[in-house]
Design a protein around this motif. Structure first.
Motif, PDB file in Angstrom:
ATOM      1  N   ASN A 176      19.877  24.194  39.754  1.00 32.24           N
ATOM      2  CA  ASN A 176      21.120  24.908  40.024  1.00 32.24           C
ATOM      3  C   ASN A 176      22.173  23.973  40.598  1.00 32.24           C
ATOM      4  N   GLU A 177      21.698  23.098  41.496  1.00 36.56           N
ATOM      5  CA  GLU A 177      22.617  22.147  42.088  1.00 36.56           C
ATOM      6  C   GLU A 177      23.159  21.205  41.013  1.00 36.56           C
ATOM      7  N   ILE A 178      22.255  20.790  40.127  1.00 35.31           N
ATOM      8  CA  ILE A 178      22.703  19.871  39.079  1.00 35.31           C
ATOM      9  C   ILE A 178      23.741  20.549  38.194  1.00 35.31           C
ATOM     10  N   LYS A 179      23.450  21.811  37.850  1.00 37.73           N
ATOM     11  CA  LYS A 179      24.406  22.557  37.033  1.00 37.73           C
ATOM     12  C   LYS A 179      25.749  22.672  37.745  1.00 37.73           C
ATOM     13  N   ALA A 180      25.673  23.024  39.021  1.00 43.19           N
ATOM     14  CA  ALA A 180      26.917  23.178  39.774  1.00 43.19           C
ATOM     15  C   ALA A 180      27.668  21.858  39.856  1.00 43.19           C
ATOM     16  N   VAL A 181      26.900  20.758  39.958  1.00 46.46           N
ATOM     17  CA  VAL A 181      27.559  19.451  40.026  1.00 46.46           C
ATOM     18  C   VAL A 181      28.293  19.169  38.714  1.00 46.46           C
ATOM     19  N   ILE A 182      27.638  19.545  37.596  1.00 45.01           N
ATOM     20  CA  ILE A 182      28.301  19.332  36.310  1.00 45.01           C
ATOM     21  C   ILE A 182      29.575  20.167  36.235  1.00 45.01           C
ATOM     22  N   GLY A 183      29.446  21.462  36.592  1.00 52.71           N
ATOM     23  CA  GLY A 183      30.637  22.324  36.618  1.00 52.71           C
ATOM     24  C   GLY A 183      31.655  21.798  37.593  1.00 52.71           C
ATOM     25  N   GLY A 184      31.169  21.366  38.762  1.00 54.10           N
ATOM     26  CA  GLY A 184      32.061  20.834  39.784  1.00 54.10           C
ATOM     27  C   GLY A 184      32.817  19.624  39.286  1.00 54.10           C
ATOM     28  N   GLU A 294      16.349  21.588  30.723  1.00 51.37           N
ATOM     29  CA  GLU A 294      17.368  22.386  31.387  1.00 51.37           C
ATOM     30  C   GLU A 294      18.751  21.857  31.076  1.00 51.37           C
ATOM     31  N   LEU A 295      18.898  20.540  31.109  1.00 48.99           N
ATOM     32  CA  LEU A 295      20.203  19.942  30.833  1.00 48.99           C
ATOM     33  C   LEU A 295      20.636  20.249  29.412  1.00 48.99           C
ATOM     34  N   LEU A 296      19.648  20.215  28.497  1.00 52.19           N
ATOM     35  CA  LEU A 296      19.981  20.544  27.122  1.00 52.19           C
ATOM     36  C   LEU A 296      20.341  22.016  26.997  1.00 52.19           C
ATOM     37  N   ASP A 297      19.705  22.830  27.848  1.00 54.88           N
ATOM     38  CA  ASP A 297      19.967  24.268  27.795  1.00 54.88           C
ATOM     39  C   ASP A 297      21.339  24.658  28.352  1.00 54.88           C
ATOM     40  N   ILE A 298      21.960  23.763  29.099  1.00 54.82           N
ATOM     41  CA  ILE A 298      23.308  24.072  29.592  1.00 54.82           C
ATOM     42  C   ILE A 298      24.196  24.269  28.374  1.00 54.82           C
ATOM     43  N   PRO A 299      24.925  25.384  28.324  1.00 59.35           N
ATOM     44  CA  PRO A 299      25.733  25.660  27.125  1.00 59.35           C
ATOM     45  C   PRO A 299      26.925  24.722  27.017  1.00 59.35           C
ATOM     46  N   TRP A 300      26.653  23.534  26.561  1.00 61.41           N
ATOM     47  CA  TRP A 300      27.700  22.504  26.556  1.00 61.41           C
ATOM     48  C   TRP A 300      28.917  22.925  25.750  1.00 61.41           C
ATOM     49  N   LEU A 303      30.819  25.469  27.586  1.00 60.29           N
ATOM     50  CA  LEU A 303      31.389  24.847  28.777  1.00 60.29           C
ATOM     51  C   LEU A 303      32.627  24.041  28.421  1.00 60.29           C
ATOM     52  N   ILE A 304      32.511  23.253  27.350  1.00 55.39           N
ATOM     53  CA  ILE A 304      33.634  22.380  26.993  1.00 55.39           C
ATOM     54  C   ILE A 304      34.793  23.206  26.433  1.00 55.39           C
ATOM     55  N   SER A 305      34.477  24.244  25.633  1.00 49.81           N
ATOM     56  CA  SER A 305      35.581  25.079  25.120  1.00 49.81           C
ATOM     57  C   SER A 305      36.324  25.732  26.272  1.00 49.81           C
ATOM     58  N   PHE A 306      35.559  26.291  27.236  1.00 47.51           N
ATOM     59  CA  PHE A 306      36.237  26.947  28.346  1.00 47.51           C
ATOM     60  C   PHE A 306      36.928  25.943  29.256  1.00 47.51           C
ATOM     61  N   PHE A 307      36.352  24.754  29.330  1.00 48.10           N
ATOM     62  CA  PHE A 307      37.029  23.704  30.096  1.00 48.10           C
ATOM     63  C   PHE A 307      38.422  23.480  29.518  1.00 48.10           C
ATOM     64  N   ILE A 308      38.501  23.412  28.179  1.00 47.17           N
ATOM     65  CA  ILE A 308      39.797  23.164  27.546  1.00 47.17           C
ATOM     66  C   ILE A 308      40.765  24.317  27.838  1.00 47.17           C
ATOM     67  N   ILE A 309      40.259  25.565  27.705  1.00 43.12           N
ATOM     68  CA  ILE A 309      41.125  26.722  27.971  1.00 43.12           C
ATOM     69  C   ILE A 309      41.637  26.704  29.408  1.00 43.12           C
ATOM     70  N   TYR A 310      40.695  26.575  30.361  1.00 42.41           N
ATOM     71  CA  TYR A 310      41.086  26.613  31.771  1.00 42.41           C
ATOM     72  C   TYR A 310      41.948  25.417  32.145  1.00 42.41           C
ATOM     73  N   PHE A 311      41.627  24.298  31.548  1.00 41.25           N
ATOM     74  CA  PHE A 311      42.393  23.092  31.826  1.00 41.25           C
ATOM     75  C   PHE A 311      43.842  23.282  31.398  1.00 41.25           C
ATOM     76  N   ARG A 383      30.884  27.751  37.816  1.00 38.41           N
ATOM     77  CA  ARG A 383      29.869  28.786  37.578  1.00 38.41           C
ATOM     78  C   ARG A 383      29.363  28.748  36.150  1.00 38.41           C
ATOM     79  N   LEU A 384      30.207  28.268  35.244  1.00 31.99           N
ATOM     80  CA  LEU A 384      29.887  28.394  33.827  1.00 31.99           C
ATOM     81  C   LEU A 384      28.629  27.660  33.337  1.00 31.99           C
ATOM     82  N   PRO A 385      28.214  26.554  33.940  1.00 33.48           N
ATOM     83  CA  PRO A 385      27.031  25.877  33.388  1.00 33.48           C
ATOM     84  C   PRO A 385      25.794  26.771  33.313  1.00 33.48           C
ATOM     85  N   SER A 386      25.771  27.856  34.087  1.00 40.43           N
ATOM     86  CA  SER A 386      24.602  28.730  33.981  1.00 40.43           C
ATOM     87  C   SER A 386      24.730  29.689  32.801  1.00 40.43           C
ATOM     88  N   GLY A 387      25.766  29.543  32.023  1.00 38.83           N
ATOM     89  CA  GLY A 387      25.880  30.330  30.799  1.00 38.83           C
ATOM     90  C   GLY A 387      26.675  31.605  30.986  1.00 38.83           C
TER      91      GLY A 387
END
Lengths: 442, 371
Positions: A176-184, A294-300, A303-311, A383-387
């Motif tokens: 969870n921490e790793i996921k949050a770090v990626i999102g962070g 788990e890292l592969l399971d992160i919905p990359w 995540l990246i599409s929403f990153f672009i939208i939010y960005f 929050r998004l890395p958890s899908g």
């Protein structure tokens, strides 16, 4: 449309040709990697420096408990008195002297033992010594209770709980921490981008105002077109810079790894350490596999599409506020008062993100901040890395947050363009918030 | 609640609502006018609407720019109040007024930088619209250029923003750079040039797209006398070519030289406008400058000052030359002149026409006194 393109092109070229921009583009990665290498190198030197501890043991309760470990080695003094031992420790330049007196029982020995050193001692060394005493003390007390030394060593355990989700998928602690770090990391990227390039937009507006070219330009184009062109042109320059940073940074990092061989050994040490700790439960290989899975399971993709939208939305909101601030003032020193309120939600988002989302990604605070439009670009991405959906961010929250962000975007850009339109033609004194509010009515 | 209302109203202004409404009205007007024409075709008389239409068209044909009761508020401050102007084609029109009178606001409205709260502006016979920007050239009072951009590049950029193609803009720029003898500045940066040099470039950029209407706001500020003359000549040449020019200033000597028409704006209202020569005629009040050869000038002066308003008198006892300015009681001058002629030998008699500066000061002061 054609005019907008002209403005974007000019802003981009003006920015990219700017000397300090070019210097920053190429110097930053070198500095960053250089700092990393330097820190790694210094850490290595620091670690390599072994502390040597002199040991004057007069007691029978300790014999070979003090083992030479990675960072510490022990020199045993025999048959000399304490004063002589102190003198020679000082002369030899050792880190300190551990004195264990001869007493009738262990409790007394422990109570009267001393560690002498010239300077205040290194805390990790002290805790290592304390550990030895504690173990010895526990062993002795257990012996008194009837537990043998052999039994005592058999009692030593190491345990970490196994975790899994309800559908049986095995989890790894810390994922969870790793996921949050990626999102962070994504959220942090957005914040940095906003602060750096929002500032650029603002400075560019101020420059047009102070050079008095603004009225010449807006007799040809609409102020809104100019503002939009400025934001887009600066952002494109920013994206160019970011890409160069990432490419150059990774290239330099590779070179550094290859030639200096610093991080590799550090990584290996780390892995060995992890291995020695985790011997009890699933083997290292298995753990690594689960991590990888788990890292592969992160919905990359998500995540990246929403990153672009939010960005895009987040950046456009903030940079139009920056443009409005630039229009309202005459010089950069007057901007502080207005910048603080926009930095505030960004900082709040980052802190809330790191403290609240890390510990509980779907708690009420995390949900609230990921829906509130000024913080959502950062917090939602954490929050998004958890899908999305089950086990992740509920769909309604995501949609609400994006909808609110779009509404805010339209509202803020509209307000900012009004302030911009009036502000660029106002020279002289720094306006107050009240005056800026009145501009909206012009 | 008031705030919400204002948001909605303003949104209407900035949305497509008004252009669409205008379009509908125009289409409606077009059809009704045409059907009226059809109806009246068989009748010998053409009335009402059509005549009004012709009248209106005529007014717009002679004038490049017409403003009708333009009003603009900034919060509580009224920047312009019902200002109506008619700016004739192919003329130099002086827009005069003290600082803060509202000249710049009016100019910004003409340039569509701000929009009037009330009233309308017609350009070249049409209601002012976005496309007209390419027909107007504007040299603002607060003007400058990008400091770190090359002269040629930014001139090219500004010309392209006015709608010129890159190649056309380049061709014309070369021409103007040669003409004002600044050909070798193309690759220089503005920060390397003096203020006067930058002004030349701003002038070129303003006129480059050959607009129908040129607006100069204090064009000579920052120029040395030689360059000011060069620019003045260029402005006159542009006028000869058929360009209409609005010239906003509070420096009266240049008004005297250049303007055929003037409008005086004071405290956001137009207080005077028309042909400069007509205004001057209206403002002259029988003041004459007289020079005469007389034996006892002081005595004559004393005698005259008892009856008339005398100013700027000077008697040279050696040359026995008396010069003075005198206001006559009416238009009739013969009687007094013959009286003066009996006292000495009149060698000059000139009517003093008030300067634009005097008219300006007089009008503004009388306006202030009336309030």
């Amino acid at each position: 449309m054609n005019k907008l393109f002209l403005i974007i092109k000019r802003e981009y070229i003006a920015k990219v040709r700017n000397k300090s921009f070019v210097v920053m583009t190429f110097l930053s990665p070198i500095l960053m990697v250089g700092m990393g290498v330097l820190i790694a190198y210094l850490t290595k030197i620091n670690d390599n420096e072994k502390s040597i501890v002199a040991l004057l043991n007069e007691s029978d309760y300790f014999s070979n408990e003090f083992l030479t470990t990675e960072g510490t080695s022990f020199i045993h003094f025999n048959e000399i008195n304490l004063e002589a031992a102190k003198d020679s420790t000082l002369k030899m330049g050792y880190s300190g002297l551990l004195y264990i007196p001869k007493e009738s029982n262990l409790e007394q020995v422990v109570a009267r033992s001393f560690f002498y050193s010239e300077k205040s001692p290194n805390t990790s060394l002290i805790s290592r010594l304390e550990l030895v005493f504690r173990d010895r003390l526990r062993e002795k007390r257990l012996q008194n209770l009837g537990v043998s030394t052999k039994d005592f060593s058999a009692l030593k355990v190491n345990y970490a709980i196994n975790t899994a989700t309800f559908n049986g998928k095995q989890n790894v602690k810390g994922i969870n921490e790793i996921k949050a770090v990626i999102g962070g990391a994504f959220g942090y990227l957005i914040m940095m981008f906003i602060i750096i390039y929002g500032g650029f937009v603002m400075r560019s507006v101020i420059e047009e105002k102070t050079s008095r070219i603004i009225e010449i330009i807006i007799s040809s184009v609409k102020p809104f077109q100019l503002m939009l062109g400025k934001i887009l042109g600066t952002s494109l320059a920013g994206i160019t810079q970011f890409i160069i940073w990432i490419l150059l940074g990774s290239l330099l990092m590779l070179i550094a790894l290859f030639f200096l061989d610093i991080e590799f050994s550090a990584l290996q040490n780390g892995a060995e350490l992890a291995a020695s700790i985790n011997t009890a439960i699933p083997t290292v290989d298995q753990t690594m596999q689960v991590y990888a899975q788990e890292l592969l399971d992160i919905p990359w993709f998500t995540l990246i599409s929403f990153f672009i939208i939010y960005f895009l939305l987040g950046y456009l909101i903030y940079s139009s506020i920056y443009a409005a601030i630039g229009a309202a003032v005459d010089n950069e020193t007057d901007t502080q008062q207005f910048i603080f309120p926009i930095i505030l939600p960004l900082m709040l988002a980052i802190y809330v993100g790191f403290f609240s989302v890390f510990s509980n990604p779907h708690g009420p605070i995390a949900v609230g901040f990921s829906i509130f439009p000024l913080t959502s670009p950062i917090v939602m991405l954490m929050r998004l890395p958890s899908g999305i959906g089950e086990g992740g961010v509920p769909l309604w929250q995501l949609l609400t947050s994006i909808l609110l962000l779009i509404i805010t975007f339209i509202g803020i850009v509209w307000l900012a363009s009004k302030i911009y339109r009036v502000g660029i033609l106002m020279y002289g004194k720094k306006p107050t918030y009240k005056e800026i509010f009145n501009w909206l009515k012009y | 609640m008031r705030y919400i209302d204002f948001v909605n109203i303003n949104f209407l202004f900035h949305s497509n609502f008004f252009p669409i409404l205008e379009f509908i009205l125009r289409v409606g007007f077009f059809f009704s006018a045409n059907s009226l024409k059809l109806l009246t075709k068989n009748h010998k008389k053409e009335y009402g609407l059509k005549q009004l239409y012709i009248f209106g068209k005529k007014a717009y044909m002679n004038n490049i720019l017409v403003t009708k009761e333009v009003t603009k508020h900034f919060g509580k401050h009224i920047a312009l109040h019902n200002v109506s102007l008619e700016i004739p084609r192919n003329s130099i029109y002086g827009l005069l007024g003290p600082n803060g009178a509202g000249k710049t606001t009016l100019i910004r409205i003409i340039n569509q930088i701000t929009h009037p709260d009330k009233g309308s502006v017609f350009f070249d016979g049409e209601k002012l619209k976005a496309e007209h920007i390419a027909q107007i050239g504007y040299l603002p009072e607060e003007r400058g250029l990008y400091k770190s951009m090359k002269v040629g590049e930014q001139a090219l950029y500004l010309a392209q923003l006015k709608g010129l193609s890159k190649s056309e803009a380049k061709k014309r720029l070369k021409f103007w750079f040669e003409r004002l003898e600044i050909g070798n500045w193309w690759d220089k940066k503005i920060q390397e040039l003096s203020k006067g040099m930058a002004q030349k470039i701003q002038f070129i950029v303003t006129v480059l797209h050959e607009p129908k209407l040129l607006i100069f706001d204090e064009p000579f500020s920052g120029f040395d006398p030689i360059n000011a003359n060069i620019i003045k000549d260029e402005i006159l040449k542009l006028k000869e070519k058929g360009t209409s020019i609005i010239f906003s200033t509070h420096r009266m000597e240049s008004v005297e030289e250049l303007c055929e028409y003037i409008a005086l704006i004071h405290k956001s209202q137009k207080i005077l406008d028309g042909k400069l020569s007509d205004i001057k005629k209206a403002y002259k009040n029988n003041v004459y400058k007289i020079g005469m050869q007389v034996l006892n000038g002081e005595a004559l002066l004393g005698e005259l000052s008892g009856k008339f308003k005398i100013s700027a008198s000077d008697y040279n006892t050696v040359e026995q030359q008396l010069d003075f300015t005198m206001q006559f009681p009416g238009k009739e001058t013969g009687e007094i002149l013959s009286y003066l002629a009996s006292k000495g030998n009149i060698n000059s008699f000139v009517e003093t026409i008030p300067s634009a500066n005097e008219i300006f000061i007089k009008t503004v002061q009388s306006k202030n006194n009336n309030e």
